[in-house]
Design an enzyme around this catalytic site. Sequence first.
Site, mmCIF file in Angstrom:
data_model
loop_
_atom_site.group_PDB
_atom_site.id
_atom_site.type_symbol
_atom_site.label_atom_id
_atom_site.label_comp_id
_atom_site.label_asym_id
_atom_site.label_seq_id
_atom_site.Cartn_x
_atom_site.Cartn_y
_atom_site.Cartn_z
ATOM 1 N N ASP A 51 87.958 37.521 31.935
ATOM 2 C CA ASP A 51 86.596 37.839 32.508
ATOM 3 C C ASP A 51 86.428 37.104 31.227
ATOM 4 O O ASP A 51 84.737 37.150 31.793
ATOM 5 C CB ASP A 51 87.213 39.373 31.756
ATOM 6 C CG ASP A 51 87.331 40.274 32.854
ATOM 7 O OD1 ASP A 51 87.048 40.229 33.646
ATOM 8 O OD2 ASP A 51 87.540 41.742 31.938
ATOM 9 N N GLY A 52 86.552 36.587 30.594
ATOM 10 C CA GLY A 52 86.120 35.643 29.232
ATOM 11 C C GLY A 52 86.090 33.976 30.347
ATOM 12 O O GLY A 52 84.813 33.618 30.474
ATOM 13 N N GLU A 124 76.414 41.500 26.106
ATOM 14 C CA GLU A 124 76.068 41.806 24.845
ATOM 15 C C GLU A 124 75.543 40.313 23.822
ATOM 16 O O GLU A 124 75.931 39.445 24.594
ATOM 17 C CB GLU A 124 76.672 42.167 23.925
ATOM 18 C CG GLU A 124 78.150 41.157 23.295
ATOM 19 C CD GLU A 124 79.519 40.986 23.710
ATOM 20 O OE1 GLU A 124 79.753 40.181 24.057
ATOM 21 O OE2 GLU A 124 79.900 41.688 24.646
ATOM 22 N N ARG A 150 70.286 46.684 7.207
ATOM 23 C CA ARG A 150 70.736 46.184 6.056
ATOM 24 C C ARG A 150 72.784 46.038 6.120
ATOM 25 O O ARG A 150 72.541 46.830 6.665
ATOM 26 C CB ARG A 150 70.528 45.962 4.527
ATOM 27 C CG ARG A 150 71.407 45.139 3.483
ATOM 28 C CD ARG A 150 70.821 45.374 2.442
ATOM 29 N NE ARG A 150 71.298 44.236 1.500
ATOM 30 C CZ ARG A 150 71.348 43.431 0.288
ATOM 31 N NH1 ARG A 150 70.581 44.953 -0.787
ATOM 32 N NH2 ARG A 150 71.505 43.133 -0.665
ATOM 33 N N THR A 163 81.848 48.434 27.778
ATOM 34 C CA THR A 163 83.626 48.395 27.387
ATOM 35 C C THR A 163 84.290 47.345 26.640
ATOM 36 O O THR A 163 85.292 47.259 26.858
ATOM 37 C CB THR A 163 84.310 48.426 29.233
ATOM 38 O OG1 THR A 163 83.868 47.048 28.983
ATOM 39 C CG2 THR A 163 83.611 49.563 30.153
ATOM 40 N N ALA A 164 83.647 46.151 26.123
ATOM 41 C CA ALA A 164 83.820 45.088 25.220
ATOM 42 C C ALA A 164 83.487 44.665 23.989
ATOM 43 O O ALA A 164 84.151 46.358 22.992
ATOM 44 C CB ALA A 164 83.814 43.653 26.126
ATOM 45 N N TYR A 165 82.911 44.152 23.035
ATOM 46 C CA TYR A 165 82.900 44.034 22.003
ATOM 47 C C TYR A 165 82.203 45.447 21.296
ATOM 48 O O TYR A 165 82.732 46.622 20.577
ATOM 49 C CB TYR A 165 81.858 43.071 21.524
ATOM 50 C CG TYR A 165 81.492 43.040 19.663
ATOM 51 C CD1 TYR A 165 82.284 43.018 19.288
ATOM 52 C CD2 TYR A 165 80.792 41.820 19.682
ATOM 53 C CE1 TYR A 165 82.225 43.698 17.518
ATOM 54 C CE2 TYR A 165 81.043 41.286 18.038
ATOM 55 C CZ TYR A 165 81.053 41.924 17.153
ATOM 56 O OH TYR A 165 80.947 41.337 16.002
ATOM 57 N N SER A 168 84.505 48.635 20.635
ATOM 58 C CA SER A 168 85.438 48.065 19.563
ATOM 59 C C SER A 168 84.752 48.920 18.939
ATOM 60 O O SER A 168 85.255 48.874 17.209
ATOM 61 C CB SER A 168 85.929 46.695 19.118
ATOM 62 O OG SER A 168 85.277 45.951 19.003
ATOM 63 N N ALA A 187 78.179 47.241 10.622
ATOM 64 C CA ALA A 187 78.823 47.633 8.330
ATOM 65 C C ALA A 187 77.260 47.386 8.390
ATOM 66 O O ALA A 187 76.772 47.201 7.259
ATOM 67 C CB ALA A 187 79.416 46.480 8.581
#
Length: 266
Positions: A51-52, A124, A150, A163-165, A168, A187
């Site tokens: 995929d990459g 993305e 922030r 479905t990628a990053y 996760s 975060a």
Amino acid sequence: MSERKNIYLYYNNREELEHKLTHLINTAKKYDFTVVDHVMDANIIISVGSDGTFLQAVRKSGFRQDCLYVGVSTKDRLGMYCDFHIDDVTEMIEAMKLDKIEVRKYPVIQVNINQQGSFYCLNEFSIRSGIIKTFVMDVYIDDISFETFRGDGMLIATPTGSTAYNKSVNGAIVDPLLPCLQVSELASLNNNQYRTLGSSFILSGHRKLSLKVVQTGNDYPTMGMDNEALSIRHVEKIDIQLSDRIIKTVKLKDNSFWEKVKRIFL
């Protein structure tokens, strides 16, 4: 498909694939396809790898609108963009020849940084602090102030990129038939001074997301476009929206997006 006859092969390591690439080329020629040496001469671009590799093929060829992209996997299993396997190239070529495939259309993100130029992403766009310190961004939707963020950064994904990053970081998987953007926090810090939504949210494809980096010495963030990094100093404002561009790929008629999700994750 009969009018599309010029094929360009995109791959990363010819030596490892020498034998299988030769078989692919010979099979294509057997079915009256022409393998060209320059990507702009092709109306079918075949990525061979993962995929990459597919993401790189789309980027290196300039997100072309006048061709079809085909993903061929060399891994043990197929991916989200790879509908075919290198060991089954005859099936792929026959499907293309006999019109046993369907054209799938994927939306593309357009990113404008400091109003100085546009970049495109199929999966993305991500922006993260470039130093070991949180950074602050004012978030606008259609130029209306939404929140002040922030934290470590933000991720903006297409439906196919969901479905990628995005997955996760606990984002939702989105059907690619819905043209939209998904925004996920990385975060985030929430206290009496900074307050964010705290969950991923989805924007219509007609909306514009703007991120204004608060200039506190952390104005050199790390930015990612699919699987490539972008290095720009003094980033002040980023405008993100769906582009008018559509990436056209091919798939077998019995291999839908949700069948792929099931195959990979369940």
